[in-house]
Design an enzyme around this catalytic site. Structure first.
Site, short mmCIF file in Angstrom:
data_model
loop_
_atom_site.label_atom_id
_atom_site.label_comp_id
_atom_site.label_asym_id
_atom_site.label_seq_id
_atom_site.Cartn_x
_atom_site.Cartn_y
_atom_site.Cartn_z
N ARG A 212 38.19 42.61 40.36
CA ARG A 212 36.79 42.24 40.52
C ARG A 212 36.55 41.99 41.99
NH1 ARG A 212 37.63 36.39 37.68
NH2 ARG A 212 39.09 35.59 39.19
N TYR B 295 6.53 38.24 62.43
CA TYR B 295 7.69 37.39 62.73
C TYR B 295 7.66 36.11 61.93
CZ TYR B 295 4.63 34.44 65.57
OH TYR B 295 3.64 33.60 65.98
N MET C 57 35.22 30.42 30.92
CA MET C 57 35.38 30.94 29.57
C MET C 57 36.88 31.02 29.30
SD MET C 57 32.20 31.29 29.11
CE MET C 57 32.15 32.20 27.60
N HIS D 260 42.27 26.87 40.41
CA HIS D 260 40.86 26.60 40.13
C HIS D 260 40.17 25.94 41.32
CE1 HIS D 260 37.58 24.05 38.47
NE2 HIS D 260 37.30 25.18 37.86
N CYS E 223 4.89 29.62 61.14
CA CYS E 223 5.62 28.63 61.92
C CYS E 223 5.84 27.34 61.16
CB CYS E 223 4.90 28.38 63.25
SG CYS E 223 3.24 27.74 63.03
N ARG F 12 40.04 38.03 25.72
CA ARG F 12 39.60 37.52 27.03
C ARG F 12 38.08 37.60 27.13
NH1 ARG F 12 42.44 41.41 31.19
NH2 ARG F 12 42.33 39.59 32.57
N LYS G 295 34.63 41.99 33.67
CA LYS G 295 36.03 42.29 33.41
C LYS G 295 36.17 43.58 32.62
CE LYS G 295 38.39 38.55 32.79
NZ LYS G 295 38.56 37.33 31.97
N GLY H 106 37.47 30.51 35.27
CA GLY H 106 37.97 29.46 34.40
C GLY H 106 36.98 28.91 33.38
N SER I 263 -1.05 32.50 63.20
CA SER I 263 0.26 31.98 62.84
C SER I 263 0.04 31.06 61.65
CB SER I 263 0.88 31.23 64.00
OG SER I 263 2.11 30.67 63.59
P1 ADP Z 1 40.10 34.54 33.72
O1 ADP Z 1 38.77 35.13 33.54
O2 ADP Z 1 40.09 33.07 33.67
O3 ADP Z 1 40.82 35.11 34.90
P2 ADP Z 1 41.71 36.25 32.06
O4 ADP Z 1 41.06 36.89 30.92
O5 ADP Z 1 41.92 37.08 33.26
O6 ADP Z 1 40.92 34.95 32.42
O7 ADP Z 1 43.08 35.72 31.50
C1 ADP Z 1 43.85 34.65 32.01
C2 ADP Z 1 45.27 35.11 32.25
O8 ADP Z 1 45.85 35.70 31.11
C3 ADP Z 1 45.28 36.12 33.33
O9 ADP Z 1 46.00 35.59 34.42
C4 ADP Z 1 45.96 37.33 32.79
O10 ADP Z 1 46.98 37.72 33.66
C5 ADP Z 1 46.56 36.88 31.46
N1 ADP Z 1 46.33 37.94 30.47
C6 ADP Z 1 45.17 38.28 29.90
N2 ADP Z 1 45.31 39.34 29.09
C7 ADP Z 1 46.60 39.70 29.15
C8 ADP Z 1 47.37 40.74 28.54
N3 ADP Z 1 46.82 41.63 27.73
N4 ADP Z 1 48.67 40.81 28.83
C9 ADP Z 1 49.22 39.92 29.67
N5 ADP Z 1 48.57 38.90 30.27
C10 ADP Z 1 47.27 38.79 30.01
MG MG Z 2 41.51 36.70 35.23
#
Ligand code: ADP
Ligand code: MG
Ligand code: MG
Length: 902
Positions: free
Chosen positions: A364, A879, A108, A482, A859, A97, A27, A106, A792
């Site tokens: 990503r 092969y 972390m 999820h 084989c 984040r 990220k 989801g 073989s």
């Molecule tokens: P994940 O790895 O589970 O996608 P994220 O770090 O992307 O987690 O965050 C989850 C949600 O929080 C995302 O959908 C993102 O849009 C929102 N979010 C994260 N940082 C910001 C921010 N700086 N401003 C607005 N929304 C945020």
């Molecule tokens: Mg995200």
């Protein structure tokens, strides 16, 4: 110089870049990259994975320089934004984040709205002139912080039903009930303010600690929680399934908050630059007006399609972003095209619109299922976006496997009872018995039962059950929920957002369109169309032959790979199938299966019971016409391609395992006393038949067998040659451990072959070679290789004899070996490269040292296993040969090996 732990990004410039994933996490590296591309990204900074490792190894403390670096970055952000963190007048809010190297959907946690305290709230209200918005943000902060930081990361294990998030949500439901509204949006500023106070009381009571009323305490709490969550239960279990090493650590991203919930000119959404379920090249996404990011992903409200093209029958009535905010949609569309072109791969993006201004929050490489992976790889290759080698690497062997998966039979589907419609999150068909919890799914899955996991929505706590289920069905959530993400990652059939389902988890039943479905009842899912049916419907295999994208991918793989691909097949029908799957020959035709037909087995038994050489020869020669016919058909089916035929291999007693009745009948048929048969059977009994009288040892004691088989093969080949069919028989002598055994058998084969060819007056090009499956054959491969025309590797027996494990008895202890990690994998499934592999390599090297043109293949079962195929490529084999159904996977895996080992 001191190590740098914090990397800034903002205002068009970033210290990081996309290729710094190991240090900044996926990220963080991509936020930096987007910033450098001039894409609008809220400014912020990334704390490195090395800081996480430090934290883990130093008693949960930070490197001493980190705080300073962090404060400098905050100052930078403040300058760009013109606001200040923890400022009572114009406060800056932040998100914290997590972001590991590899996306872990989801697993972390994220905390939004950090910095709201009694000190900053009044200023924030004044600035936004929207008290309701501020308290809405505040209650979200409290909820996330309590859940993620104060409970999960702190390692608090609440009793069932006492999870802090649940308690806070219950308080929220209470407030809604009191106000008489259904949606969160129905609560007023005063309601939310009151609710926040109530939340804080609940937290104090439940967790024995106050919710922190200090911006910096919140920030550090969030950062520490991300690092701690790396070693949380759920993250560890996901890592185990996905084979992600614990040492990688996670990075933390701290970023300026932008708000999608600031009114109707605000929004949030997620998108894929191509459809992740079909691979179709259209921008695909979902959005919600006036919402914060997590609302889309969590599946709390069912989101709207992002554009007109993305609308389905079921979502046609919902407003798209394209309709509602055409200018911003256009900007977003340009950005998504830009990103896909820049990364040369399908991107999964997150964005937020704050009061008419677009911000990108994430990009990503998007997860996709098998069919989509194939389509995208081929399309991108054909459009010139990626080269052939990249294209083959874009499809994992397991994803190709998905194309070979079943679908619901359309005929059965027509008359089936449809229970509900939902979103087609994971294509393919599946039928299973309904279960309602992940634990049950796992327990029944382990018993080999087919189960469909049915939930309102799934969360990372459910992954083990999702893994065990044949399909996943949820009542809530969108295509990016999820459940959808996880199912797609694994290529599993999945339907989400199936709102007609009324799931009663306590009673273990579903009420849907007048039906009651109970735990254990069968249902069938069509994950391609998003339809749920009552009962178990028939499934059918997909038609690969008319799948253009698949055929094209195979064509590309064939251009890239160096290894040849053959199939193990004994019967003409299997050979035909192998051929249509793309096999370039037969690597192993086992002849013993050809002896069990009632007429043939009689002659075989007569041969075994014969007392004199003449009698024996007479008996075995009865088999000649049968065998000739077998080989005729096989060689004909594989015209123009090589066919390796192995001479008789199993111990003779396998042909005379007889009941009393059978002995009596046989005695009558052959006109010999029962006693004699019994004595002969007794004399054939071996204590250790796997190491007994089998393989070439049979041909040495009973040369008539070798003669008969060689004659059958060459006569068939000669007949076909006369007919103008191009045949390439390769006669393989099994279980050789010394060159003299080989010479003995080879001489018989060649003598018979020359006789036949002279009789018929034709020329047939045939090869004689050996199966290398005994360690001694590898050790003396330079002697054997000087005589044989091909090797073989029979890696099943070679594994057995190298380990000294009997394949038939290993079931008694191998599971313990695997669970105790004494062996990393079952060596009969995936070649033991460090042990058995050395013998293979030695066999190749020694064989080629005397015969540089020696043709070498494999084989055993391993011929269809991708990591073993990679080994075979490196070892210099010509092969691999595998079962017909594995041929497409072997073609792809061989192409991977060619690219990876370039
Ligand atoms: P994940 O790895 O589970 O996608 P994220 O770090 O992307 O987690 O965050 C989850 C949600 O929080 C995302 O959908 C993102 O849009 C929102 N979010 C994260 N940082 C910001 C921010 N700086 N401003 C607005 N929304 C945020
Ligand atoms: Mg995200
Ligand atoms: Mg063998």
């Amino acid at each position: 110089m001191e190590k740098k732990y914090v990397y800034f990004f903002g205002a068009g410039k970033a210290e990081g870049a996309a290729q710094m994933k190991n240090l900044l996490g996926g990220k963080g590296a991509n936020l930096a990259e987007m910033t450098n591309l001039g894409i609008p990204v809220p400014p912020g900074f990334t704390i490195t994975t090395e800081a996480c490792t430090y934290y883990d190894q130093n008693d949960r403390t930070y490197p001493s320089s980190l705080e300073n670096e962090l404060m400098n970055c905050i100052k930078n952000v403040e300058e760009i934004m013109g606001t200040k963190f923890n400022d009572p007048v114009d406060p800056l809010l932040l998100s914290v984040r997590s972001g590991a190297r590899q996306s872990m959907p989801g697993m972390m946690e994220t905390v939004l709205n950090i910095g709201l305290t009694s000190n900053t709230i009044p200023g924030m209200i004044k600035k936004t002139n929207d008290e309701r918005f501020v308290y809405d943000a505040y209650r979200r902060l409290i909820t996330m912080y309590a859940d993620v930081v104060m409970e999960k990361a702190a390692g608090v294990e609440p009793e069932e039903g006492k999870e802090i998030r649940g308690l806070l949500e219950a308080a929220m439901d209470e407030a809604k009930e009191k106000r008489g509204v259904e949606l969160d949006t129905g609560l007023t500023a005063a309601d939310l303010k009151q609710l926040s106070e109530r939340f804080k009381e609940i937290i104090q009571n439940q967790l024995g600690k106050p919710f922190p009323d200090d911006s910096y305490e919140q920030l550090w709490g969030g950062i520490g929680a991300v690092f701690q969550s790396w070693n949380g239960k759920r993250a560890v279990s996901y890592r185990r399934i996905e084979n992600i090493p614990a040492e990688w650590g996670t990075a933390v991203n701290v970023q300026t908050m932008v708000f999608g919930n600031m009114g109707d000119d605000s929004a949030t959404g997620v998108g894929f630059t191509r459809n992740p379920a079909t691979g179709e090249n259209v921008f695909f996404g979902e959005w919600l007006a006036n919402a914060q990011g997590e609302d889309v992903v969590a599946g709390i409200r069912t989101p709207n399609p992002i554009n007109e093209l993305g609308k389905t029958e079921d979502t046609a009535h919902l407003k798209s972003l394209e309709e509602m905010m055409p200018e911003l949609y256009k900007q977003l569309d340009e950005i998504q095209i830009n990103l896909e072109t820049h990364y040369s791969d399908m991107q999964d993006i997150e964005f937020t619109i704050q009061q008419g201004r677009l911000w990108m929050l994430q990009t990503r490489v998007g997860k996709r299922n098998g069919p989509a992976a194939v389509t995208m790889a081929v399309d991108m290759c054909e459009s010139g976006m990626i080269d052939k080698e990249t294209a083959v690497m874009r499809v994992k062997p397991a994803q190709l496997d998905e194309l070979l998966h079943p679908m619901v039979d359309p005929e059965g589907e027509k008359i089936a009872v449809e229970l509900a419609k939902g979103l087609p999150a994971g294509p393919g068909g599946a039928a299973g018995q309904v279960v309602f919890t992940a634990d049950e799914a796992e327990a029944l899955g382990e018993q080999g039962k087919k189960v469909v996991l049915v939930r309102n929505e799934t969360s990372p706590e459910d992954v083990h059950g999702m893994h065990a289920a044949v399909a996943i069905l949820t009542a809530k959530g969108g295509m990016t929920s999820h459940a959808a993400l996880v199912a797609r990652g694994w290529g599993k059939c999945c339907i989400v957002g199936c709102s007609a389902l009324q799931i009663n988890v306590l009673k273990k039943e579903i009420h849907v369109s007048g039906h009651v479905i109970k735990e254990g009842d069968w249902i069938t899912l069509n994950g391609t169309k998003g339809r749920v049916y009552k009962d178990q419907l028939p499934l059918i295999e997909p038609d690969l032959e008319s799948n253009d994208k698949y055929l094209k991918l195979m064509e590309i793989a064939d251009q890239v790979r160096k290894l040849g691909i053959r199939a193990n097949a004994d019967r003409p029908e299997d050979a035909q199938k192998a051929r249509t799957f793309g096999a370039e020959g037969i690597g192993l035709c086992r002849t013993e299966h050809m002896f069990f037909d009632p007429e043939r087995i009689k002659a075989m038994r007569e041969m075994i019971l014969a007392e004199t050489v003449d009698e024996r020869r007479q008996a075995i020669m009865k088999l000649l016409p049968f065998q000739r016919q077998d080989f005729y058909e096989l060689l004909e089916a594989m015209h123009d391609l090589p066919v390796t035929i192995r001479l008789l291999d199993p111990p003779l007693h396998e042909f005379v395992t007889l009941t009393e009745d059978q002995i009596r009948n046989l005695a009558r048929d052959l006109d010999v006393p029962e006693e004699k048969i019994k004595n002969r059977i007794d004399s054939l009994h071996e204590l250790n038949p796997m190491l007994g009288h089998r393989g070439c040892r049979l041909g040495i004691t009973y040369p008539e067998i070798t003669e008969m088989q060689a004659r059958a093969i060459i006569e068939a080949a000669a007949m076909l040659t006369e007919k103008g069919v191009n045949v390439h028989p390769e006669i393989m002598i099994p279980l050789i451990s010394s060159v003299n055994e080989y010479k003995h058998q080879e001489q018989i084969v060649r003598k018979v072959a020359e006789e036949v060819l002279k009789e018929k007056n034709v020329t047939v090009k045939y090869l004689v070679g050996t199966m290398v499956e005994i360690p001694r054959a590898c050790l003396t491969a330079d002697r054997i290789g000087a005589e044989a025309e091909f090797f073989s590797f029979g890696t099943n027996d070679l594994t057995q004899t190298t380990f000294g494990f009997s394949r038939d008895d290993a079931g008694g202890f191998l599971p313990d070996y695997l669970s105790e990690k004494i062996l990393p994998e079952d060596p009969f499934q995936s070649l033991d490269q460090i042990g058995v592999g050395q013998l293979v390599q030695m066999g190749v090297d020694k064989g080629r040292s005397v015969n540089p043109n020696l043709k070498i293949g494999i084989c055993g079962e391993h011929g269809g296993d991708p990591s073993s195929i990679d080994f075979c490529h490196r070892a210099g084999l010509n092969y691999v040969s595998c079962s017909p159904f594995r041929v497409p996977i072997a073609r792809l895996a061989a192409a991977h090996a060619a690219v990876v080992n370039k």
